[in-house]
Design a protein around this motif. Sequence first.
Motif, PDB file in Angstrom:
ATOM      1  N   GLU A 256       0.812  -1.166   0.060  1.00 51.57           N
ATOM      2  CA  GLU A 256      -0.142  -0.067  -0.072  1.00 51.57           C
ATOM      3  C   GLU A 256       0.870   1.229  -0.002  1.00 51.57           C
ATOM      4  OE1 GLU A 256      -3.648   0.422   1.369  1.00 51.57           O
ATOM      5  OE2 GLU A 256      -4.152  -1.779   1.928  1.00 51.57           O
ATOM      6  N   ARG A 257       0.649   2.200  -0.935  1.00 47.12           N
ATOM      7  CA  ARG A 257       1.410   3.458  -1.006  1.00 47.12           C
ATOM      8  C   ARG A 257       1.230   4.265   0.229  1.00 47.12           C
ATOM      9  NH1 ARG A 257       2.005   6.830  -5.708  1.00 47.12           N
ATOM     10  NH2 ARG A 257       0.582   5.353  -6.791  1.00 47.12           N
ATOM     11  N   SER A 258      -0.250   4.383   0.722  1.00 48.46           N
ATOM     12  CA  SER A 258      -0.415   5.137   1.997  1.00 48.46           C
ATOM     13  C   SER A 258       0.356   4.542   3.156  1.00 48.46           C
ATOM     14  CB  SER A 258      -1.757   5.176   2.411  1.00 48.46           C
ATOM     15  OG  SER A 258      -2.334   3.795   2.719  1.00 48.46           O
ATOM     16  N   ALA A 259       0.557   3.486   3.377  1.00 47.31           N
ATOM     17  CA  ALA A 259       1.519   2.944   4.346  1.00 47.31           C
ATOM     18  C   ALA A 259       2.857   3.437   4.429  1.00 47.31           C
ATOM     19  CB  ALA A 259       1.414   1.215   4.417  1.00 47.31           C
ATOM     20  N   ILE A 260       3.504   3.447   3.283  1.00 50.84           N
ATOM     21  CA  ILE A 260       4.944   3.923   2.941  1.00 50.84           C
ATOM     22  C   ILE A 260       4.696   5.318   3.222  1.00 50.84           C
ATOM     23  CG2 ILE A 260       6.903   4.393   1.595  1.00 50.84           C
ATOM     24  CD1 ILE A 260       5.852   1.773  -0.170  1.00 50.84           C
ATOM     25  N   ARG A 261       4.006   6.116   2.915  1.00 54.04           N
ATOM     26  CA  ARG A 261       3.867   7.469   2.849  1.00 54.04           C
ATOM     27  C   ARG A 261       3.934   7.816   4.275  1.00 54.04           C
ATOM     28  NH1 ARG A 261      -0.175  10.971  -0.228  1.00 54.04           N
ATOM     29  NH2 ARG A 261       1.123  12.539   0.884  1.00 54.04           N
ATOM     30  N   THR A 262       2.945   7.073   5.272  1.00 50.40           N
ATOM     31  CA  THR A 262       2.608   7.514   6.751  1.00 50.40           C
ATOM     32  C   THR A 262       3.949   7.072   7.485  1.00 50.40           C
ATOM     33  OG1 THR A 262       0.290   7.129   6.297  1.00 50.40           O
ATOM     34  CG2 THR A 262       1.230   6.958   8.746  1.00 50.40           C
ATOM     35  N   VAL A 263       4.447   5.890   7.189  1.00 57.58           N
ATOM     36  CA  VAL A 263       5.772   5.632   8.035  1.00 57.58           C
ATOM     37  C   VAL A 263       6.864   6.368   7.757  1.00 57.58           C
ATOM     38  CG1 VAL A 263       7.081   3.509   8.559  1.00 57.58           C
ATOM     39  CG2 VAL A 263       4.568   3.289   8.253  1.00 57.58           C
ATOM     40  N   PHE A 264       7.098   6.636   6.759  1.00 58.14           N
ATOM     41  CA  PHE A 264       8.295   7.234   6.377  1.00 58.14           C
ATOM     42  C   PHE A 264       8.228   8.809   6.034  1.00 58.14           C
ATOM     43  CE2 PHE A 264       9.343   2.969   5.534  1.00 58.14           C
ATOM     44  CZ  PHE A 264      10.431   2.867   6.036  1.00 58.14           C
ATOM     45  N   ASN A 265       6.890   9.301   6.204  1.00 60.39           N
ATOM     46  CA  ASN A 265       6.623  10.753   6.093  1.00 60.39           C
ATOM     47  C   ASN A 265       7.206  11.337   4.914  1.00 60.39           C
ATOM     48  OD1 ASN A 265       5.479  13.182   6.817  1.00 60.39           O
ATOM     49  ND2 ASN A 265       7.327  13.893   8.069  1.00 60.39           N
ATOM     50  N   VAL A 266       6.661  10.998   3.813  1.00 64.33           N
ATOM     51  CA  VAL A 266       7.065  11.282   2.352  1.00 64.33           C
ATOM     52  C   VAL A 266       5.780  11.675   1.398  1.00 64.33           C
ATOM     53  CG1 VAL A 266       9.088  10.185   2.543  1.00 64.33           C
ATOM     54  CG2 VAL A 266       7.440   9.012   1.501  1.00 64.33           C
ATOM     55  N   GLY A 267       5.985  12.188   0.538  1.00 62.52           N
ATOM     56  CA  GLY A 267       4.668  12.778  -0.367  1.00 62.52           C
ATOM     57  C   GLY A 267       4.435  11.825  -1.215  1.00 62.52           C
ATOM     58  N   GLU A 268       3.322  12.073  -1.832  1.00 68.23           N
ATOM     59  CA  GLU A 268       2.539  11.042  -2.869  1.00 68.23           C
ATOM     60  C   GLU A 268       3.669  10.460  -3.950  1.00 68.23           C
ATOM     61  OE1 GLU A 268      -1.238  10.336  -5.677  1.00 68.23           O
ATOM     62  OE2 GLU A 268      -0.602  12.145  -4.994  1.00 68.23           O
ATOM     63  N   ASN A 269       4.479  11.623  -4.554  1.00 65.59           N
ATOM     64  CA  ASN A 269       5.187  11.524  -5.816  1.00 65.59           C
ATOM     65  C   ASN A 269       6.347  10.727  -5.420  1.00 65.59           C
ATOM     66  OD1 ASN A 269       3.267  12.605  -7.321  1.00 65.59           O
ATOM     67  ND2 ASN A 269       4.075  14.595  -7.121  1.00 65.59           N
ATOM     68  N   GLU A 270       6.831  10.744  -4.054  1.00 66.69           N
ATOM     69  CA  GLU A 270       8.142  10.039  -3.960  1.00 66.69           C
ATOM     70  C   GLU A 270       7.911   8.640  -3.767  1.00 66.69           C
ATOM     71  OE1 GLU A 270      10.556  12.371  -0.753  1.00 66.69           O
ATOM     72  OE2 GLU A 270       8.689  13.221  -0.472  1.00 66.69           O
ATOM     73  N   VAL A 271       6.857   8.173  -3.669  1.00 68.62           N
ATOM     74  CA  VAL A 271       6.341   6.544  -3.500  1.00 68.62           C
ATOM     75  C   VAL A 271       6.014   6.148  -5.026  1.00 68.62           C
ATOM     76  CG1 VAL A 271       5.155   5.047  -2.560  1.00 68.62           C
ATOM     77  CG2 VAL A 271       5.629   6.880  -1.025  1.00 68.62           C
ATOM     78  N   LYS A 272       6.796   5.347  -5.514  1.00 68.31           N
ATOM     79  CA  LYS A 272       6.376   4.954  -6.915  1.00 68.31           C
ATOM     80  C   LYS A 272       5.669   3.582  -6.881  1.00 68.31           C
ATOM     81  CE  LYS A 272       9.125   8.386  -8.100  1.00 68.31           C
ATOM     82  NZ  LYS A 272       8.755   9.529  -8.754  1.00 68.31           N
ATOM     83  N   GLU A 273       4.761   3.424  -8.099  1.00 68.23           N
ATOM     84  CA  GLU A 273       4.286   1.871  -8.289  1.00 68.23           C
ATOM     85  C   GLU A 273       5.121   1.275  -8.996  1.00 68.23           C
ATOM     86  OE1 GLU A 273       0.500  -0.086 -10.274  1.00 68.23           O
ATOM     87  OE2 GLU A 273       0.657   2.138 -10.688  1.00 68.23           O
ATOM     88  N   LEU A 274       5.294  -0.052  -8.695  1.00 65.41           N
ATOM     89  CA  LEU A 274       6.057  -1.020  -9.349  1.00 65.41           C
ATOM     90  C   LEU A 274       5.368  -1.461 -10.355  1.00 65.41           C
ATOM     91  CD1 LEU A 274       9.071  -2.635  -9.482  1.00 65.41           C
ATOM     92  CD2 LEU A 274       7.721  -4.437  -8.275  1.00 65.41           C
ATOM     93  N   MET A 275       5.750  -1.200 -11.643  1.00 65.79           N
ATOM     94  CA  MET A 275       4.842  -1.526 -12.615  1.00 65.79           C
ATOM     95  C   MET A 275       4.604  -2.948 -13.156  1.00 65.79           C
ATOM     96  SD  MET A 275       3.698   1.551 -13.004  1.00 65.79           S
ATOM     97  CE  MET A 275       2.583   1.300 -14.352  1.00 65.79           C
ATOM     98  N   PRO A 276       3.599  -3.281 -13.668  1.00 65.45           N
ATOM     99  CA  PRO A 276       3.349  -4.630 -14.160  1.00 65.45           C
ATOM    100  C   PRO A 276       4.522  -5.306 -14.755  1.00 65.45           C
ATOM    101  CG  PRO A 276       1.308  -3.554 -14.491  1.00 65.45           C
ATOM    102  CD  PRO A 276       2.432  -2.354 -14.125  1.00 65.45           C
ATOM    103  N   GLY A 277       4.628  -6.470 -14.392  1.00 68.14           N
ATOM    104  CA  GLY A 277       6.003  -7.404 -14.931  1.00 68.14           C
ATOM    105  C   GLY A 277       7.305  -7.055 -14.613  1.00 68.14           C
ATOM    106  N   MET A 278       7.256  -5.918 -13.686  1.00 62.72           N
ATOM    107  CA  MET A 278       8.664  -5.597 -13.277  1.00 62.72           C
ATOM    108  C   MET A 278       9.155  -5.898 -11.932  1.00 62.72           C
ATOM    109  SD  MET A 278       9.462  -3.342 -15.850  1.00 62.72           S
ATOM    110  CE  MET A 278      10.771  -2.304 -15.213  1.00 62.72           C
TER     111      MET A 278
END
Length: 615
Positions: A256-278
């Motif tokens: 979950e993106r929001s879990a990373i953002r909350t725990v490390f106190n970072v902005g939305e754009n700093e958390v990236k989605e690992l894209m399909p097949g990657m």
Amino acid sequence: MSDAIKHECGLAFIRLRKPFSYYLQQYGTVMWGLNKLYLLMEKQHNRGQDGAGVASVKLNVEPGYPFLQRIRSSAHQPIADVFRQINQEVKELEKYQPDVMKHPGLMKGHISYLGELLLGHLRYGTQGKNNVEFCHPFIKRHTIPARNMALAGNFNLVNTDELFDLINIEPGEFQKQSDLAAMMEVIHHFVVKGDEQSPGEMDVLSALRKAVPLFDGGFTVGGLLGNGDSFIFRDAHGIRPAYYYISEDVIVAASERSAIRTVFNVGENEVKELMPGMGLIVKGNGEITIDKITEPKERKACSFERIYFSRGSDEKIYRERNALGYNLSPQILNAIDHDLKNTIFSFIPNTAEVAFYGLWKGLDDYLKQVKIQRILSWGRDISEDKLSEMINRKIRVEKIAIKDVKMRTFITEDVSRNEMVQHVYDITYGTVEKGVDTLVVIDDSIVRGTTLKESIVRMLARLEPKKIIIVSSAPQIRYPDCYGIDMSKLGDFVAFRAAIELMKETGKEDCLKELYEKCKELQRLGQLHTENVVQNVYKPFTTEQISDKIAELITPKGLNLPVQVIFQTIESLHKSCPTNTGDWYFTGNYPTPGGNRVVNKAFINYMEGKNVRGY
């Protein structure tokens, strides 16, 4: 969701990029990584409450000393139990060395799970039993450090038998019940092969590229190797979610993106989605690679993540759930003949709340337009009282349904148990004008309809409204899942039961036998994966006909007031959740061949009266 279903799992991965002395100096504790892992898991506890586990790998350990550790729990509060045991080791050490927390080297040498590589997992048991042996991470031991492996994931596979055959392994009783065991054997097989060909030059990327295309399912998986290499990879359709964050101090991945953002106190754009097949691969020396593991296919990210499963604290998910409710407002206005004056709106606690706010906004936007048009139509025939009455019109909102604490009962007698189930929800008395007000209540989805019938509708009826309208922010759930959610028995779905009832009422029962015979023939030919035969069960009927029949099925016997059910349309679902188009639950359009095999097998089981999962 009024009908509880087990779903998903949660993954948490941390790779520390600095020595433990750095974290002591910078953050005041050598336990910084483990503390962050704990928070990352707690912030995803919605994804799994059957069990939890943590694996740890220490870098640059002297030969003969332990470097890979794993702890798991299936206790009542498994995350707390895991970290209680980890911290107990710290407390024991402090008895003999009170200032040990100030000595990173001593801590690393004596605390089993104080490693630079950390892998956490939260489990909902969709496959296998709910005892601790089935909790992730699984580990594979070997005398050569690089061939030791810990693996955990959020997934289901539907081709485990074929995988064991592929690598010539006769699975034991335990392995047969665990798709993670099959995945681990395949990945480990290629890791070992690669290490044999180039000893000491582990090529994780090459091993994953050989293994991952063989898996039929939806998955996000994390792994640690004894040589310090680690990885996260995602399926080709992006069915299961995966996000990551990289800083100078740490590399993080989670479900979950929001879990990373909350725990490390970072902005939305700093958390990236690992894209399909990657895949995200971190070598033992800290080198980071994000590369293609398997050929990406059409994106079919699970729409249920947005409707219900993921935490709503993510801003994109919040907006999408809001839109799901907003887009239902035209259907609901038609159902109540636009009579907002005599209609009360509410929601089933707690996951439908955000969709309810969207619905409220949609209705309010309509009411504002009505006010504008009415006021304009008056021309000069206007007075303060008239204007005041019009402006003060509001959408009538009440908290009607209240979910009581989770009720447990020792009673096994069916009649008594049904009486207990009625009281899972309670109501707010005095909110409805009897026989005048229509009651509209939104749920995020309707799976079995059991709780609606046995508890919610029955309780709402005590308020004696003119009519009850149950609204689902999801479309009709018609087909089983095989990618990580425990919905694999067709007979459990109220939409399927409604279609069966309609077939019986319209004299189409012979069609069911024909479809069964077709499935058996496909099974005999080894072709069950080629088409979804069950789609033909629904084809003779409109969505409205099935919705009306569902309303009948969830209406308790003897209830003398009308009940209507309204579902989200497929079109509105995709409009609301444009990036998560995986809709096989509702359409039967599975992204992998294994989905067709599962739905057809589930139909065979239903027709043969077998109450077992379809995979």
